[in-house]
Write a protein that holds these residues in place. Sequence first.
Motif, PDB file in Angstrom:
ATOM      1  N   GLY A   1     -15.602 -42.343   8.114  1.00  0.00           N
ATOM      2  CA  GLY A   1     -16.063 -41.162   7.393  1.00  0.00           C
ATOM      3  C   GLY A   1     -16.098 -39.895   8.227  1.00  0.00           C
ATOM      4  O   GLY A   1     -16.794 -38.945   7.894  1.00  0.00           O
ATOM      5  N   VAL A   2     -15.338 -39.860   9.322  1.00  0.00           N
ATOM      6  CA  VAL A   2     -15.276 -38.641  10.130  1.00  0.00           C
ATOM      7  C   VAL A   2     -13.907 -37.987   9.907  1.00  0.00           C
ATOM      8  O   VAL A   2     -12.877 -38.627  10.099  1.00  0.00           O
ATOM      9  CB  VAL A   2     -15.464 -38.966  11.628  1.00  0.00           C
ATOM     10  N   ALA A   3     -13.899 -36.751   9.453  1.00  0.00           N
ATOM     11  CA  ALA A   3     -12.637 -36.062   9.176  1.00  0.00           C
ATOM     12  C   ALA A   3     -12.601 -34.760   9.962  1.00  0.00           C
ATOM     13  O   ALA A   3     -13.637 -34.235  10.340  1.00  0.00           O
ATOM     14  CB  ALA A   3     -12.510 -35.773   7.687  1.00  0.00           C
ATOM     15  N   MET A   4     -11.393 -34.264  10.206  1.00  0.00           N
ATOM     16  CA  MET A   4     -11.300 -33.085  11.062  1.00  0.00           C
ATOM     17  C   MET A   4     -10.251 -32.089  10.567  1.00  0.00           C
ATOM     18  O   MET A   4      -9.153 -32.466  10.171  1.00  0.00           O
ATOM     19  CB  MET A   4     -10.954 -33.543  12.484  1.00  0.00           C
ATOM     20  N   VAL A   5     -10.617 -30.804  10.615  1.00  0.00           N
ATOM     21  CA  VAL A   5      -9.675 -29.713  10.340  1.00  0.00           C
ATOM     22  C   VAL A   5      -9.355 -29.061  11.683  1.00  0.00           C
ATOM     23  O   VAL A   5     -10.242 -28.568  12.367  1.00  0.00           O
ATOM     24  CB  VAL A   5     -10.302 -28.676   9.386  1.00  0.00           C
ATOM     25  N   PHE A   6      -8.083 -29.082  12.052  1.00  0.00           N
ATOM     26  CA  PHE A   6      -7.706 -28.620  13.386  1.00  0.00           C
ATOM     27  C   PHE A   6      -7.569 -27.105  13.442  1.00  0.00           C
ATOM     28  O   PHE A   6      -7.324 -26.447  12.434  1.00  0.00           O
ATOM     29  CB  PHE A   6      -6.392 -29.263  13.811  1.00  0.00           C
ATOM     30  N   GLN A   7      -7.704 -26.570  14.664  1.00  0.00           N
ATOM     31  CA  GLN A   7      -7.563 -25.130  14.865  1.00  0.00           C
ATOM     32  C   GLN A   7      -6.105 -24.712  14.691  1.00  0.00           C
ATOM     33  O   GLN A   7      -5.777 -23.840  13.912  1.00  0.00           O
ATOM     34  CB  GLN A   7      -8.041 -24.762  16.267  1.00  0.00           C
ATOM     35  N   HIS A   8      -5.225 -25.363  15.426  1.00  0.00           N
ATOM     36  CA  HIS A   8      -3.802 -25.160  15.196  1.00  0.00           C
ATOM     37  C   HIS A   8      -3.451 -26.267  14.241  1.00  0.00           C
ATOM     38  O   HIS A   8      -3.427 -27.426  14.602  1.00  0.00           O
ATOM     39  CB  HIS A   8      -3.017 -25.269  16.492  1.00  0.00           C
ATOM     40  N   PHE A   9      -3.242 -25.890  12.999  1.00  0.00           N
ATOM     41  CA  PHE A   9      -3.208 -26.899  11.943  1.00  0.00           C
ATOM     42  C   PHE A   9      -2.220 -28.001  12.247  1.00  0.00           C
ATOM     43  O   PHE A   9      -1.132 -27.770  12.738  1.00  0.00           O
ATOM     44  CB  PHE A   9      -2.853 -26.245  10.614  1.00  0.00           C
ATOM     45  N   SER A  10      -2.637 -29.228  11.932  1.00  0.00           N
ATOM     46  CA  SER A  10      -1.728 -30.356  12.137  1.00  0.00           C
ATOM     47  C   SER A  10      -0.947 -30.562  10.856  1.00  0.00           C
ATOM     48  O   SER A  10      -1.068 -31.577  10.200  1.00  0.00           O
ATOM     49  CB  SER A  10      -2.535 -31.598  12.493  1.00  0.00           C
ATOM     50  N   LEU A  11      -0.154 -29.557  10.507  1.00  0.00           N
ATOM     51  CA  LEU A  11       0.600 -29.630   9.257  1.00  0.00           C
ATOM     52  C   LEU A  11       2.092 -29.650   9.540  1.00  0.00           C
ATOM     53  O   LEU A  11       2.542 -29.284  10.614  1.00  0.00           O
ATOM     54  CB  LEU A  11       0.272 -28.424   8.378  1.00  0.00           C
ATOM     55  N   PHE A  12       2.840 -30.060   8.527  1.00  0.00           N
ATOM     56  CA  PHE A  12       4.295 -30.171   8.649  1.00  0.00           C
ATOM     57  C   PHE A  12       4.918 -29.137   7.719  1.00  0.00           C
ATOM     58  O   PHE A  12       4.851 -29.276   6.496  1.00  0.00           O
ATOM     59  CB  PHE A  12       4.726 -31.583   8.291  1.00  0.00           C
ATOM     60  N   ASN A  13       5.533 -28.112   8.305  1.00  0.00           N
ATOM     61  CA  ASN A  13       6.030 -26.994   7.502  1.00  0.00           C
ATOM     62  C   ASN A  13       7.082 -27.386   6.486  1.00  0.00           C
ATOM     63  O   ASN A  13       7.150 -26.815   5.422  1.00  0.00           O
ATOM     64  CB  ASN A  13       6.627 -25.931   8.430  1.00  0.00           C
ATOM     65  N   ALA A  14       7.935 -28.337   6.829  1.00  0.00           N
ATOM     66  CA  ALA A  14       9.052 -28.645   5.947  1.00  0.00           C
ATOM     67  C   ALA A  14       8.670 -29.681   4.890  1.00  0.00           C
ATOM     68  O   ALA A  14       9.517 -30.127   4.131  1.00  0.00           O
ATOM     69  CB  ALA A  14      10.244 -29.133   6.756  1.00  0.00           C
ATOM     70  N   LEU A  15       7.414 -30.089   4.858  1.00  0.00           N
ATOM     71  CA  LEU A  15       6.987 -31.044   3.836  1.00  0.00           C
ATOM     72  C   LEU A  15       6.096 -30.317   2.823  1.00  0.00           C
ATOM     73  O   LEU A  15       5.517 -29.281   3.124  1.00  0.00           O
ATOM     74  CB  LEU A  15       6.207 -32.206   4.465  1.00  0.00           C
TER      75      LEU A  15
END
Lengths: 310, 507
Positions: free
Chosen positions: B82-96
Amino acid sequence: MDFSALNPVALLASLMIAATPIMLAAIGELVVEKSGVLNLGVEGMMIVGAVCGFITAVETGSAWFGLLGAALGGILISSIFAFLTQVLLANQVASGLALTLFGLGVSAMIGNGYTGIKPPGFNTVNIPLLSDLPFIGPAILSHDPIVYIGILLVILVWYFLNKTKNGLVLRAVGENHDAAHALGYKVIWIRFSAILFGGMCAGLGGAYLSLVRVPQWTEGMTAGAGWIALAIVVFASWKPFRLILGAYLFGGVTIMQLNLQALGVDIGIAYLSMAPYLVTIIVLVMISSNHLRSSANAPGSLGRIFHASQ
Amino acid sequence: MSNISLLEIDGVSKSYPGVIANENVKFTIKTGEIHALLGENGAGKSTLVKTIYGLVKPDKGLMKLNGNLYSPNEPRDARSCGVAMVFQHFSLFNALTVAENIALGMESPPSIDRLSSKIETISIEYGLPINPEKMVGSLSAGEQQRVEIIRCLLQNPKLLIMDEPTSVLTPNEIKTLFSTLKKLKREGTSILYISHKLEDIRSICDTATILRGGKNVGTCDPKKENVRNIAKMMIGETIKIPKKKSTISKLIALEVDCLNWVPRDSSQKQLKNISFKLLKGEILGIGGVAGNGQDELTDILSGEILSNKSTIRLFDNSIGDIGINKRRLLGLLTAPEERLGHAAIPDMDLIENTNLTAHTREKLVKKSGIIDWKKTQEFTKNIIKEFDVRTPNAKVAAGSLSGGNLQKFVIGREVLQKPLVFIVNQPTWGVDAAAASSIKQAILDLASTGSAVIIISQDLDELLELTDNFMAINSGEMSQKINTQGLTVDEIGLMIGGTGAYWKRHD
């Protein structure tokens, strides 16, 4: 010149055969690049596959065992690349080029003594009724099973990449390995597996050359097919179905030049032999001139080394 | 907020070769509270958070979640607890797509179609509108953060970790974020809120734990504690507030006249009819939401993008069509926004980086074309000394410096070349308070010697603090120039939104 000597059925049939080895190698490389790794060693893995497949087939007397041997050979040599680039974090471009040179050399060594032998072949597929259809039957529906396995493999790869969770993870790793790592995915392990899959496919493509297309073993017989496979991946913008189109286009150019040579067209043979490679260059230039479109689909982390630092 | 403790951190220590990142850190997060983790860059916040999220294993110490021993081996373990995290430099995938990105953060995601409808439900419930089919690369920073938050919310977290969540957001986006966080709190979710922005923390956090040099130096109620005390705990010393001394003359240093620019590809912004005059000794602030043409304007002023000869005048010269180095010789210097990769080359050392922008004006290349390394080295050492760049020596790679130190180097390199006109884009973005205050002071000092300065920034407080005059940029157009004195953040907010009295649209 008598173009009526060209038989469209035979042309189409030989086009499918010419396209299959490039398609097999290219679909493997597509998966590797989608995971973010640029393996320039396709040519080397293909030729190792060609010789391993050839020797296994001759020694066991079965073309199917030959395929198995080629797949294992491809996996083995690609594991060198995987170890260098994923564990030792070596430069991918240099390692890939080295792999090609190594593959060409080692295949010549182990293939010594197998030149001039005829390998066992595959039976052609015979689909009741369909294979007897006029034109379509002999041109498209009565080849050896590998032609269809190749197409099936492309469809499976498309399904894997776009419809399954693991495929999504693989694309994610190729797109942004730092983010994938932060989410807890095992970047190195996923890339390692992708590289081995690429090696297997390149090996199969090579074996198709030495067992079906040619069929015999000579040194350096891949003659640039691996480089064309690499080009086709870019041509296809990393999309599996466009890869079939690309492979057939290049297969078509190869077959056309062979037929034109046979017809004695008044163009130097050297120019005709150049044709597939020239087309490769032209297509790549055309695609890369529109950098927005081609780069839009290129994996974001392609060729970058991943190190799980803090 | 209840009194039940959710996560207890007891004596956590972690060190890397040469650095102690955390040392005996102790604090408790209660159920349903917003707990701030406050500290300067390098205080050990990130390492501590990574420990809680299972990315880093502590050398010593225990953590307890709901009274049970908690030692996640990987983020997967943390998420399942139950521990979730929003990163500072987002851990996202631009092409998805948004939906694919969210699926990647879940253990067993449903099919993309079902996930998309779930995303829509949650996004409406929490006031975070988002289209699940859009490519993440095409979203604004605020929207990308929503994707991260929704990804966390779909796992029904008990503890939500947010790392510097407001650093990339506009004032309006911050309001939306805060109301979402308050709703989560009412529902009993605890939030660990990491920041170095005191104002943010005072407005929504219940408790604050302050880290300095890897150690826990205090816990307080940020709403009751004096701001100066908190800042003192964070930094260990009192911050100097930059002093301003205005010396504007009547001489025009830089004039932009009817600048129109059409971009070559869709990722850039068109600039329309921009005209302004910058006086000698003046500090002009240009404010706006990211992506409204600031980067294009910076590049056109610096000479990275060429325009018509007559559109830009520097004192007596028309310079619109000449390149960067010639502009440098004439006295116009620029420090672009992106520290790594634009202002400095990460893999080259500081001496080499110095030579790259200072070679013309400081004559660091001999007539024969050979680089004068001795002179370059001296100039570099001077930058390091004058601007207090914390580095072992001048031969370290630019990329290995912390953000604040590299920014001091980048600004110092230009300022010490004594520019007549200095253009700086986002001078203190992502820089800790102590470094930011020394950079601000350097800019003010430069202006007081008679140089003209343009500060392009999204940080409205910084613009209010430093500039004499202000212009807003919106969709590639600029407002009238007005005096900064007497302006409020709200008025500026309206201006950068493209509304208000100071806009004269040319359509």
